[in-house]
Write an enzyme that holds these catalytic residues in place. Structure first.
Site, mmCIF file in Angstrom:
data_model
loop_
_atom_site.group_PDB
_atom_site.id
_atom_site.type_symbol
_atom_site.label_atom_id
_atom_site.label_comp_id
_atom_site.label_asym_id
_atom_site.label_seq_id
_atom_site.Cartn_x
_atom_site.Cartn_y
_atom_site.Cartn_z
ATOM 1 N N CYS A 2 37.319 30.746 22.235
ATOM 2 C CA CYS A 2 36.738 29.851 21.240
ATOM 3 C C CYS A 2 36.679 28.385 21.679
ATOM 4 O O CYS A 2 37.507 27.931 22.448
ATOM 5 C CB CYS A 2 37.514 29.923 19.938
ATOM 6 S SG CYS A 2 37.835 31.564 19.343
ATOM 7 N N ARG A 27 33.512 29.568 26.635
ATOM 8 C CA ARG A 27 34.836 29.897 26.088
ATOM 9 C C ARG A 27 34.781 30.997 25.027
ATOM 10 O O ARG A 27 35.812 31.492 24.589
ATOM 11 C CB ARG A 27 35.462 28.638 25.471
ATOM 12 C CG ARG A 27 35.764 27.568 26.492
ATOM 13 C CD ARG A 27 36.373 26.383 25.822
ATOM 14 N NE ARG A 27 37.716 26.668 25.378
ATOM 15 C CZ ARG A 27 38.806 26.230 25.971
ATOM 16 N NH1 ARG A 27 38.710 25.476 27.033
ATOM 17 N NH2 ARG A 27 39.990 26.528 25.508
ATOM 18 N N TRP A 75 35.211 33.622 19.846
ATOM 19 C CA TRP A 75 35.505 34.873 20.566
ATOM 20 C C TRP A 75 36.422 35.637 19.626
ATOM 21 O O TRP A 75 37.565 35.250 19.420
ATOM 22 C CB TRP A 75 36.199 34.561 21.888
ATOM 23 C CG TRP A 75 36.394 35.748 22.768
ATOM 24 C CD1 TRP A 75 35.486 36.278 23.638
ATOM 25 C CD2 TRP A 75 37.570 36.566 22.894
ATOM 26 N NE1 TRP A 75 36.032 37.363 24.288
ATOM 27 C CE2 TRP A 75 37.303 37.565 23.849
ATOM 28 C CE3 TRP A 75 38.825 36.548 22.285
ATOM 29 C CZ2 TRP A 75 38.237 38.531 24.203
ATOM 30 C CZ3 TRP A 75 39.747 37.517 22.644
ATOM 31 C CH2 TRP A 75 39.443 38.495 23.601
ATOM 32 N N ASN A 99 40.984 27.454 16.788
ATOM 33 C CA ASN A 99 41.194 28.272 18.002
ATOM 34 C C ASN A 99 42.622 28.777 17.963
ATOM 35 O O ASN A 99 43.521 28.025 17.595
ATOM 36 C CB ASN A 99 41.052 27.425 19.272
ATOM 37 C CG ASN A 99 39.620 27.090 19.586
ATOM 38 O OD1 ASN A 99 38.712 27.566 18.923
ATOM 39 N ND2 ASN A 99 39.437 26.260 20.597
ATOM 40 N N GLY A 100 42.844 30.000 18.418
ATOM 41 C CA GLY A 100 44.215 30.523 18.470
ATOM 42 C C GLY A 100 44.378 31.688 17.523
ATOM 43 O O GLY A 100 43.401 32.238 17.008
ATOM 44 N N GLU A 467 40.716 42.272 43.736
ATOM 45 C CA GLU A 467 39.841 41.204 43.256
ATOM 46 C C GLU A 467 38.367 41.623 43.363
ATOM 47 O O GLU A 467 37.572 41.371 42.457
ATOM 48 C CB GLU A 467 40.111 39.906 44.029
ATOM 49 C CG GLU A 467 39.223 38.733 43.656
ATOM 50 C CD GLU A 467 39.282 38.331 42.188
ATOM 51 O OE1 GLU A 467 40.148 38.822 41.441
ATOM 52 O OE2 GLU A 467 38.423 37.531 41.778
ATOM 53 N N LYS A 471 35.943 41.774 40.111
ATOM 54 C CA LYS A 471 34.730 40.951 40.028
ATOM 55 C C LYS A 471 33.532 41.824 39.737
ATOM 56 O O LYS A 471 32.707 41.517 38.882
ATOM 57 C CB LYS A 471 34.582 40.220 41.358
ATOM 58 C CG LYS A 471 34.003 38.864 41.323
ATOM 59 C CD LYS A 471 34.807 37.720 40.798
ATOM 60 C CE LYS A 471 35.886 38.002 39.835
ATOM 61 N NZ LYS A 471 36.774 36.966 39.462
ATOM 62 N N GLU A 474 33.626 43.337 36.060
ATOM 63 C CA GLU A 474 33.501 42.434 34.914
ATOM 64 C C GLU A 474 32.109 41.833 34.786
ATOM 65 O O GLU A 474 31.672 41.552 33.683
ATOM 66 C CB GLU A 474 34.578 41.340 34.922
ATOM 67 C CG GLU A 474 34.437 40.288 35.965
ATOM 68 C CD GLU A 474 35.529 39.229 35.892
ATOM 69 O OE1 GLU A 474 35.932 38.843 34.789
ATOM 70 O OE2 GLU A 474 35.966 38.787 36.964
ATOM 71 N N HIS A 490 46.298 61.443 46.146
ATOM 72 C CA HIS A 490 47.316 61.989 45.237
ATOM 73 C C HIS A 490 46.755 62.166 43.826
ATOM 74 O O HIS A 490 47.435 61.893 42.845
ATOM 75 C CB HIS A 490 48.553 61.086 45.241
ATOM 76 C CG HIS A 490 49.226 61.075 46.576
ATOM 77 N ND1 HIS A 490 50.034 62.099 47.017
ATOM 78 C CD2 HIS A 490 49.157 60.188 47.597
ATOM 79 C CE1 HIS A 490 50.447 61.835 48.232
ATOM 80 N NE2 HIS A 490 49.921 60.684 48.615
ATOM 81 N N LYS A 585 36.388 32.676 28.762
ATOM 82 C CA LYS A 585 37.139 31.914 29.749
ATOM 83 C C LYS A 585 38.395 31.407 29.068
ATOM 84 O O LYS A 585 38.351 31.001 27.921
ATOM 85 C CB LYS A 585 36.263 30.732 30.186
ATOM 86 C CG LYS A 585 36.766 29.986 31.394
ATOM 87 C CD LYS A 585 36.196 30.585 32.638
ATOM 88 C CE LYS A 585 36.612 29.860 33.889
ATOM 89 N NZ LYS A 585 36.470 30.735 35.064
HETATM 90 C C1 F6R Z 1 38.517 37.171 36.151
HETATM 91 C C2 F6R Z 1 39.151 36.041 35.495
HETATM 92 C C3 F6R Z 1 40.422 36.278 34.795
HETATM 93 C C4 F6R Z 1 41.376 35.080 34.966
HETATM 94 C C5 F6R Z 1 42.610 35.265 34.072
HETATM 95 C C6 F6R Z 1 43.609 34.136 34.235
HETATM 96 O O1 F6R Z 1 37.355 36.776 36.814
HETATM 97 O O2 F6R Z 1 38.633 34.955 35.496
HETATM 98 O O3 F6R Z 1 41.030 37.468 35.189
HETATM 99 O O4 F6R Z 1 41.741 34.972 36.314
HETATM 100 O O5 F6R Z 1 42.209 35.345 32.736
HETATM 101 O O6 F6R Z 1 43.044 32.916 33.860
HETATM 102 P P1 F6R Z 1 43.711 31.549 34.276
HETATM 103 O O7 F6R Z 1 43.607 31.451 35.775
HETATM 104 O O8 F6R Z 1 42.909 30.493 33.584
HETATM 105 O O9 F6R Z 1 45.141 31.598 33.824
#
Ligand code: F6R
Length: 590
Positions: A2, A27, A75, A99-100, A467, A471, A474, A490, A585
């Protein structure tokens, strides 16, 4: 998660609020709303979906004259995305954005219902509005203060009262700043929302309440006024622009050479600027998602080359586990945003146990940056695409240098000059790797119609696979899993079918031949393997070959290829690359 923006000044707030929301859209983006007001009236407009929907709706309505407003992009946590659940929420004389998460929302709601409050949404936010309204007689700050004593959980709140033309704000465990302009002031959950109007801001601390007019900001805690420092951000106005790239994700990947140079240079000039891990008997690395995968690379390097035992955990587990701190421990927290709720909780747990903390963090004003004992800042600049790319690369770069410094201190580095020379070459080599877009497009064409993909690797290559897999899934929504190459047989190997893509990461010389056998195992069951390596293999597989450099930095050349393959695949599938569904984010809730 949010985003919040608020405005008070001489101008009509609508354009400012909408522009701010667009800058915050990364966000959260399932619904949005604004509330604007003047001395007499207040108008709330909400819509489901992206900010453009809200913008269109506002254009189609008759809106009141105003110079004060709050806005929110959501969000969903409590209640599905809908206009009823979108913020702002109004109860009686109070309208607010939040937010929260309010953890005791259900019991508060039950009590308020008994007292006759009728709720119109499923949100925890409406409960806060109802409580403030209940306590509001004449003094907004008193009513907010009383409410804060009853609510449990995390919040950043922007609040309006119908019979008063001030803007109020408060926060706990969720970021909120006050932007200072000339004859105008702002609130925002992120400086990006207001950078077009001001670079001066005040950081609101936990439990502080701000009473804001166009020319004054009064901050109090427990009704006592608090002196606040004014900060200036060096964020460039265009840092949040796409600069001609089709997506932020691509722009941010292409920035990797420049931000690597900026972040690593001071430490390559003087390794003593980095903390010394040899001062501790035990190292814990704690983070979430990609940041945790960057930590996995750090663990692999520290154990393999610096003979240092490392425990690693996802923050959402670490915070609730019985951790035995019986040796001198350093807890390393890795976070781009510095606001990830679980990582903050893990940091606070360490501090409560008198254990030292070191943050590797991008946002300098964030909670983790402020509360951690030691910090190393990565210089990624704003990362707008929801999927992290450049910040991850820098987190790995710092972990690699920490491992290298530890090995050096312990006298374990064999070829000192070569390691440092390779580190200095990284920006140029990453650029070379990024410039080979046609190779990644070709691989994307091979895989974009598939529904299941595997990544395999051993030791550090397994950490890199994690990773790569995250990537891809997602941003492209293709189901993908990373496996230790030797573990697949296994059980999971039963899922391998004809033409199923399997990416094999192959850089670690100590174990390459074992992974090669695992490649043969999946190939003989029909898989189509794609080898990402630092040497060319005499096979007919699709291959990406990156320059071979010191083991410490090899993942920094491998992961950009996986990021671009994920990007190109998502593009072919027509996905919303910068804002993948269900994600946001900066995960500021548990
Ligand atoms: C994946 C991604 C997330 C963040 C995770 C931690 O592409 O961006 O997995 O890495 O939410 O976020 P931060 O680094 O902001 O604590």
């Amino acid at each position: 998660m949010c985003g919040i923006i608020g405005y008070i000044g001489n101008n009509n707030p609508i354009n400012i609020l909408i522009n701010g929301l667009k800058n915050l859209e990364y966000r959260g983006y399932d619904s949005a709303g604004i509330a604007i007001k003047n001395e007499k009236e207040l108008q709330v407009i909400k819509s489901v979906g992206k900010i453009v929907n809200l913008e269109e709706k506002i254009k189609s309505l008759k809106v009141i004259e105003s110079n004060l407003g709050i806005a929110h992009t959501r969000w969903a946590t409590h209640g599905k995305p809908s206009e009823e659940n979108a913020h702002p929420h109004t109860v009686g004389k109070v309208t607010l954005v939040h937010n929260g998460i309010i953890e005791n929302a259900s019991e508060l709601r039950e009590k308020l219902v008994k007292e006759g409050v009728i709720f119109h949404s499923e949100t925890d936010t409406e409960v806060v509005a109802a409580l403030i309204n209940k306590y509001y007689e004449k003094d907004p700050v008193k009513a907010i203060n009383k409410t804060l004593k009853e609510v449990k959980g995390s919040y950043a709140l922007g609040i309006l009262f119908i019979d008063n033309n001030h803007l109020y704000a408060t926060r706990k465990d969720s970021p909120l700043i006050i932007g200072l302009g000339k004859d105008e002031n702002f609130i925002a959950s992120d400086i990006a929302a207001i950078i077009d109007y001001t670079n001066k801001y005040i950081l609101l601390e936990e439990g502080e309440i701000a009473d804001i007019t166009k020319d004054k900001v009064v901050v109090t805690k427990d009704e006592k006024e608090v002196e606040k420092e004014v900060h200036t951000t060096n964020m460039e106005k265009d840092a949040k622009d796409k600069c001609g790239y089709e997506h932020y994700m691509l722009k941010e990947i292409m920035e990797e050479p420049v931000v690597l140079e900026k972040t690593l240079k001071p430490y390559l000039e003087d390794l003593n600027k980095l903390p010394s891990l040899t001062d501790y008997e035990e190292i814990h690395i704690v983070a979430c998602g990609s940041a945790m995968y960057a930590g996995m690379i750090g663990k692999a390097l520290l154990e393999e080359y610096a003979n240092t035992k490392v425990e690693i955990d996802v923050a959402s587990e670490y915070r609730y586990k019985n951790i035995i701190y019986d040796r001198k421990t350093l807890v390393i927290l890795i976070s781009q945003s510095g606001e990830t709720a679980d990582t903050i909780a893990a940091m606070r747990k360490a501090k409560e146990n008198k254990v030292e903390t070191l943050a590797i963090v991008n946002v300098k004003t964030s909670t983790i940056a402020r509360e951690s004992d030691q910090k190393i800042f990565i210089e990624a600049g704003p990362e707008i695409a929801v999927a992290t790319t450049k910040a991850y690369i820098l987190q790995v770069g710092i972990m690699a240098l920490l491992a290298y410094k530890t090995a050096l201190t312990k006298g374990l580095v064999k070829d000192n000059d070569k390691v440092l020379e390779d580190a200095k070459k990284l920006p140029r080599l990453v650029k070379e790797v990024l410039d080979r877009k046609d190779e990644y497009k070709k691989i994307a064409k091979e895989i974009y119609t598939k529904e299941d993909i595997f990544f395999i690797g051993r030791k550090i290559d397994y950490a890199t696979s994690q990773e790569g897999s995250l990537k891809l899934k997602e941003v492209s929504y293709i189901h993908s899993e990373a496996y230790q190459a030797g573990e697949l047989k296994h059980g999971t190997i039963s899922l391998i079918e004809d033409d199923m893509p399997v990416f094999a990461i192959l850089t670690d010389d100590t174990i390459k031949d074992k992974t090669i056998s695992n490649i043969e195992e999946v190939k003989s069951r029909g898989a189509k393997t794609i080898i990402i390596s630092n040497e060319r293999w005499n096979t007919n597989d699709l291959q990406v070959v990156v320059p071979k450099i010191s083991e410490y930095f090899q993942p920094i050349l491998i992961v950009p290829t996986l990021q671009l393959i994920a990007y190109e695949t998502a593009k072919l599938r027509g996905c919303d690359i910068d804002k993948p569904k269900n994600l946001a984010k900066s995960v500021t809730v548990e």
